[in-house]
Design an enzyme around this catalytic site. Structure first.
Site, PDB file in Angstrom:
ATOM      1  N   CYS A  71     -12.731 -29.355   8.819  1.00 30.93           N
ATOM      2  CA  CYS A  71     -11.605 -28.531   8.380  1.00 30.93           C
ATOM      3  C   CYS A  71     -10.331 -29.361   8.370  1.00 30.93           C
ATOM      4  CB  CYS A  71     -11.449 -27.329   9.316  1.00 30.93           C
ATOM      5  SG  CYS A  71     -10.066 -26.256   8.888  1.00 30.93           S
ATOM      6  N   GLY A  79      -0.654   5.931   2.506  1.00 30.88           N
ATOM      7  CA  GLY A  79      -1.627   7.006   2.644  1.00 30.88           C
ATOM      8  C   GLY A  79      -2.606   6.794   3.784  1.00 30.88           C
ATOM      9  N   CYS A 120      -7.212 -28.008   8.171  1.00 32.87           N
ATOM     10  CA  CYS A 120      -6.045 -27.216   8.534  1.00 32.87           C
ATOM     11  C   CYS A 120      -5.282 -27.908   9.658  1.00 32.87           C
ATOM     12  CB  CYS A 120      -6.431 -25.791   8.940  1.00 32.87           C
ATOM     13  SG  CYS A 120      -7.042 -25.603  10.633  1.00 32.87           S
ATOM     14  N   ASP A 177      -7.897  -7.405   0.696  1.00 28.78           N
ATOM     15  CA  ASP A 177      -6.912  -7.580   1.766  1.00 28.78           C
ATOM     16  C   ASP A 177      -7.548  -7.144   3.069  1.00 28.78           C
ATOM     17  OD1 ASP A 177      -5.436  -4.977   3.130  1.00 28.78           O
ATOM     18  OD2 ASP A 177      -6.464  -4.486   1.255  1.00 28.78           O
ATOM     19  N   ASP A 224       0.855  -1.184   0.000  1.00 28.17           N
ATOM     20  CA  ASP A 224       0.000   0.000   0.000  1.00 28.17           C
ATOM     21  C   ASP A 224       0.892   1.235   0.000  1.00 28.17           C
ATOM     22  OD1 ASP A 224       0.947   0.236   2.576  1.00 28.17           O
ATOM     23  OD2 ASP A 224      -0.931  -0.308   3.525  1.00 28.17           O
ATOM     24  N   HIS A 230      -5.624 -21.332  11.382  1.00 26.83           N
ATOM     25  CA  HIS A 230      -6.993 -21.712  11.027  1.00 26.83           C
ATOM     26  C   HIS A 230      -7.708 -20.582  10.282  1.00 26.83           C
ATOM     27  CE1 HIS A 230     -11.040 -23.342  11.273  1.00 26.83           C
ATOM     28  NE2 HIS A 230     -11.409 -22.125  11.650  1.00 26.83           N
ATOM     29  N   CYS A 274      -7.056 -27.743  13.220  1.00 27.41           N
ATOM     30  CA  CYS A 274      -8.241 -28.578  13.421  1.00 27.41           C
ATOM     31  C   CYS A 274      -7.908 -30.071  13.405  1.00 27.41           C
ATOM     32  CB  CYS A 274      -9.293 -28.254  12.365  1.00 27.41           C
ATOM     33  SG  CYS A 274     -10.080 -26.653  12.619  1.00 27.41           S
TER      34      CYS A 274
END
Length: 370
Positions: free
Chosen positions: A305, A97, A307, A267, A94, A336, A310
């Protein structure tokens, strides 16, 4: 622009949702895409390899924070941000600003740029369009953002107009400033909550022919209904053959709605920030693992899940980590939450490809408790 280009692969027949690929010298970004935020050259608690394995194809880093610490000189010596943080995929920076404008009493805006005091030590600094581009060139990001004035909410028409005019003037100066090799710059549409100002900003910024465009000044405190109305109005004013980026949005419901309005990139710090505070995202909504009701809950955060968190840990254990002040708790919830958010984007892309985006969106929102 080098190797940078956007391929629009498919559009939904019932909404503005679209499937695409952003091609960059460091790899492809399949859109719609979510960018995890690595404010200070790190996605908090995560290694770059872990972020990549979760499916992130691009991350965002912060110009303002990296300018103050460690500074352009050190990152130049490291040969750019990619080598410095060991992230080999694309990076968007970015412009700084939003951060300097959020300093409120610590800054003074002029047509040349912004004079401000560091939130770290009170030292005086100045960033204008040329300085923002110089910092982002030193960082060596793949996508740099034009320096803009982000209007707050609420904001008067007069203040929004003044911010719009500075944003256009600064965008012109950003395009003329030197960039890093292979780096492209996206323009930003402002205009606060005023449709006629959004239309004027879109006309002026797209007239500068940037390779991509962002919609700024939303998700700054306004109701979601207003944000959706402005997206409905603004997105069609942006070129169809270039990527569209909605800045600072990352809750799952807003991701679905943003895509429905034609957005390609998002984002937000939300998934990682709430993880550090003990909140997990699931397909049914939020789970606050600190709550006493999970003390003897030995099930995973999300039964289906896959991941790492989990597959290996229970809600009871996660609650214990947070109550004991152990750093592993925020780390496991971050894993997660990023997995969940990137999985939402994968589901969105798949639904557009399969021609059932609207049905999948409605099914998700029906079961998701905000």
């Amino acid at each position: 622009m080098g190797f940078f280009h956007f391929d629009l692969l498919k559009k939904s027949s019932k909404s503005k949702a679209r499937l695409g690929v952003i091609n960059t010298p460091r790899g492809k970004i399949h859109t719609p895409a979510f960018m995890p935020v690595g404010t200070q050259a790190t996605v908090k608690t995560m290694t770059p390899d872990e972020v990549a394995r979760l499916g992130a194809e691009i991350i965002l880093s912060n110009t303002y924070h990296l300018y103050l610490r460690p500074g352009m000189g050190i990152i130049r010596q490291a040969e750019g941000l990619h080598k410095f943080m060991n992230w080999q995929r694309p990076i968007l920076t970015d412009s700084g600003g939003f951060q300097v404008f959020s300093l409120s009493s610590l800054r003074q805006i002029t047509d040349e740029g912004v004079h401000f005091r560091s939130h770290l030590d009170g030292s005086k600094h100045f960033i204008g369009p040329e300085q923002s581009m110089e910092i982002q060139a030193a960082l060596g990001s793949d996508i740099a953002m034009a320096f803009d004035e982000c209007s707050p909410f609420p904001c008067s028409y007069e203040d929004a107009l003044a911010g719009l005019e500075r944003t256009t003037s600064w965008a012109e100066r950003c395009l003329k400033a030197p960039h890093a090799p292979g780096q492209v710059v996206f323009g930003i549409v402002q205009g606060s909550v005023y449709p006629e100002l959004r239309a004027r900003s879109a006309r002026e910024i797209t007239g500068l022919d940037f390779p991509g465009y962002a919609i700024g000044g939303l998700s700054v405190g306004e109701p979601k209904s207003i944000m959706y109305e402005l997206l409905e109005y603004t997105t069609p004013l942006l070129p169809e053959n270039k990527p569209r980026y909605l800045m600072g949005v990352g809750s799952a419901d807003c991701l679905w709605e943003g895509v429905a309005h034609g957005i390609d990139m998002f984002d937000c710090v939300l998934p990682t920030r709430v993880a550090r505070n003990g909140t997990a995202f699931t397909w049914q909504g939020k789970v606050v693992v600190r709550n006493a009701k999970y003390a003897e809950d030995f099930s995973p955060l999300e039964p289906d899940c896959d991941c790492y968190t989990c597959k290996h840990y229970s809600r009871a254990y996660l609650r214990h980590l947070f109550n004991a002040g152990e750093i592993l708790g925020p780390r496991l919830l971050t894993i997660h939450n990023l997995h969940f958010t990137l999985s939402v984007m994968e589901r969105i892309r798949r639904s557009i490809k399969d021609g059932c985006f609207e049905e999948e969106k409605n099914a998700f929102l029906d079961q998701y408790s905000i």
